[in-house]
Design a protein around this motif. Sequence first.
Motif, PDB file in Angstrom:
ATOM      1  N   SER A   1      13.399 -15.622  13.430  1.00 14.58           N
ATOM      2  CA  SER A   1      12.286 -14.717  13.137  1.00 14.58           C
ATOM      3  C   SER A   1      11.669 -15.104  11.794  1.00 14.58           C
ATOM      4  O   SER A   1      12.322 -15.774  10.971  1.00 14.58           O
ATOM      5  N   PRO A   2      10.445 -14.695  11.529  1.00 17.71           N
ATOM      6  CA  PRO A   2       9.832 -14.988  10.224  1.00 17.71           C
ATOM      7  C   PRO A   2      10.675 -14.503   9.050  1.00 17.71           C
ATOM      8  O   PRO A   2      10.778 -15.184   8.028  1.00 17.71           O
ATOM      9  N   SER A   3      11.279 -13.334   9.180  1.00 16.09           N
ATOM     10  CA  SER A   3      12.085 -12.809   8.070  1.00 16.09           C
ATOM     11  C   SER A   3      13.353 -13.639   7.872  1.00 16.09           C
ATOM     12  O   SER A   3      13.787 -13.852   6.723  1.00 16.09           O
ATOM     13  N   GLN A   4      13.935 -14.132   8.957  1.00 14.10           N
ATOM     14  CA  GLN A   4      15.110 -15.001   8.832  1.00 14.10           C
ATOM     15  C   GLN A   4      14.741 -16.317   8.163  1.00 14.10           C
ATOM     16  O   GLN A   4      15.475 -16.821   7.298  1.00 14.10           O
ATOM     17  N   PHE A   5      13.589 -16.881   8.579  1.00  9.35           N
ATOM     18  CA  PHE A   5      13.146 -18.141   7.991  1.00  9.35           C
ATOM     19  C   PHE A   5      12.873 -17.970   6.501  1.00  9.35           C
ATOM     20  O   PHE A   5      13.230 -18.827   5.671  1.00  9.35           O
TER      21      PHE A   5
ATOM     22  N   GLU B   1      19.414 -25.727  12.630  1.00  5.04           N
ATOM     23  CA  GLU B   1      18.956 -27.120  12.678  1.00  5.04           C
ATOM     24  C   GLU B   1      17.827 -27.277  13.686  1.00  5.04           C
ATOM     25  O   GLU B   1      16.824 -27.956  13.423  1.00  5.04           O
ATOM     26  N   ASN B   2      17.976 -26.622  14.833  1.00  5.67           N
ATOM     27  CA  ASN B   2      16.934 -26.698  15.854  1.00  5.67           C
ATOM     28  C   ASN B   2      15.642 -26.025  15.377  1.00  5.67           C
ATOM     29  O   ASN B   2      14.540 -26.490  15.664  1.00  5.67           O
ATOM     30  N   ALA B   3      15.787 -24.922  14.637  1.00  7.69           N
ATOM     31  CA  ALA B   3      14.609 -24.225  14.108  1.00  7.69           C
ATOM     32  C   ALA B   3      13.873 -25.104  13.098  1.00  7.69           C
ATOM     33  O   ALA B   3      12.635 -25.177  13.103  1.00  7.69           O
ATOM     34  N   LEU B   4      14.614 -25.776  12.236  1.00  8.74           N
ATOM     35  CA  LEU B   4      13.988 -26.677  11.264  1.00  8.74           C
ATOM     36  C   LEU B   4      13.293 -27.842  11.976  1.00  8.74           C
ATOM     37  O   LEU B   4      12.233 -28.297  11.550  1.00  8.74           O
ATOM     38  N   GLU B   5      13.894 -28.286  13.065  1.00 11.04           N
ATOM     39  CA  GLU B   5      13.275 -29.370  13.832  1.00 11.04           C
ATOM     40  C   GLU B   5      11.980 -28.895  14.476  1.00 11.04           C
ATOM     41  O   GLU B   5      10.983 -29.631  14.523  1.00 11.04           O
ATOM     42  N   GLU B   6      11.964 -27.630  14.969  1.00 18.03           N
ATOM     43  CA  GLU B   6      10.735 -27.054  15.525  1.00 18.03           C
ATOM     44  C   GLU B   6       9.622 -27.052  14.478  1.00 18.03           C
ATOM     45  O   GLU B   6       8.472 -27.399  14.769  1.00 18.03           O
ATOM     46  N   ALA B   7       9.980 -26.643  13.261  1.00 18.08           N
ATOM     47  CA  ALA B   7       8.991 -26.611  12.182  1.00 18.08           C
ATOM     48  C   ALA B   7       8.466 -28.007  11.873  1.00 18.08           C
ATOM     49  O   ALA B   7       7.264 -28.203  11.676  1.00 18.08           O
ATOM     50  N   GLN B   8       9.359 -28.990  11.841  1.00 17.97           N
ATOM     51  CA  GLN B   8       8.946 -30.363  11.555  1.00 17.97           C
ATOM     52  C   GLN B   8       8.012 -30.902  12.635  1.00 17.97           C
ATOM     53  O   GLN B   8       7.020 -31.565  12.342  1.00 17.97           O
TER      54      GLN B   8
END
Length: 513
Positions: A28-32, A70-77
């Motif tokens: 979620s945005p707050s988690q990020f 790690e998957n979330a950071l990859e989504e952002a990249q």
Amino acid sequence: MAPDIKAIVFDLGGVLLKWDHRSVTILSPSQFLAIMNSTAWYDLDRGILTIKEACEQFGLILNVEPSMIENALEEAQLSLAVNAPLVQTIHDLKAINPDLEFYVMSNISREHYKMVRNLELHWSIFKAAFISGIEGMRKPDLCFFRHVIQRIEFDPSQIVMIDDTVENICAARSLGMHGILVNDGASKSGATLLNLLCDPLPRAEAYLKNNARKHHCVVEGKENVVIKDNFAQMMIWELTGDEDLIYFRWPSGELHGTDIGSNINGQTNGVNGSPIGSDVKNGLWNYFCEEPPTSRNFPPDADTTSTAYLSLPPEYLSEVADVELVLDAMAMNVNSDGIMQTYFSSDRPRTTPEVCCNILRLFYRFGHGSDHRIRKTEEWVVSCLKNNACLNGGRYYSTPESFLYFVTRLYKECSPGRLANELDDIKDKLEERLNVPTNPLSLALRLFACQLVGIDEKLYRKDLGTLLSLQDRDGGWPAGHFCCMGRTDARIGNRGLTTAFAASIIRKQREGI
């Protein structure tokens, strides 16, 4: 325009690169936001932790599996894309000044930086990249900024930092660097950077010429609705003295300056075959150059007529009715209070303070300031000024600056003399409006009027800075608005008019007038 800028330093994320936060679906945005503001994230930025090590700590913070992060950071990249307008601005600036140097300074891990290097960012245009994961320092640490300044080898006052984080801009400025916060369309596209580094006047002049005879009016919020009018064209002509920039329709119906079609206003303004100078209809101008959007039979008006006669060079006056006939028509077209009316039509009984200013200015321009028939109109304009009657605009004008601008023009036209003395409050009224937020065209009217009556530049310096900051990438200014449709209240502006005012203001400021 900032002098002697030699280097520009760009952030990556949010500046040179844009990312779609909606692409991150795992967190979620707050988690990020929570992990981005953690010490583990800072250590990742500084190269102390690897991505895998950092994600383990993020997992503890959020109580989720490290692999998910790690998957979330990859989504952002994967969502990262090059900010093409800003990159184009960089190339434009390099073409203007080949000696200008460009750098990257970014908070990014060594591993993520390796990934973004695969993006088509034209990396060769940057002389060096200062990466937090490689340098072991991160923004807003002052040591990182000092390290970059030392490596660039320019005085901080010769360096511009462009970043999307307030604290980073604050740190840069604290060391003497210029700072541009990327937080709106202008800063994201590079318009703010162009305005800092490039002379606004040649860009404004180029815009006016590049768009010659296409300076149409637009409706606020409906910029696709174009209005081809005579009024704004005449104002541009008066400001620039360049008839090649404009188009208009003579009262006879003949077009000047453009092939914009044969759709003539339903009201016939001239009489073919009659001597031009002896027929008053050949001197009564219509606001619209084409058929109006609101009413097919739109009558000529005293506002456009006055503005046309005030704008036409002397050699063109033989193309219209003798001004004496027009002045008589205005003087006889009064309401029950003896005030001269807006329209030359009995079914539109309107009086408008701004229009009265232009009518009176016409009388004074052509030597009829002593005409007893204009006294009631003069009294009303003076009363409107003293009592702030137009503080909310009016039926046909959308801002108080419109009235103050036209009063200023009248004040200068009738000076020195009785009416000028009665209008001397104009200076105080303008000063009261300084620094009040308004739209670009209204702001330009205010500044032009301030210059015209000699208000101290120090008092309107903030407003001037605001106007200069609004210049678009193409060199023009936003349309803003200054008048409106009486029936619909649709507010009307014109990019060409705002730009013509801005160019004139810049010239006068440089001339010390």
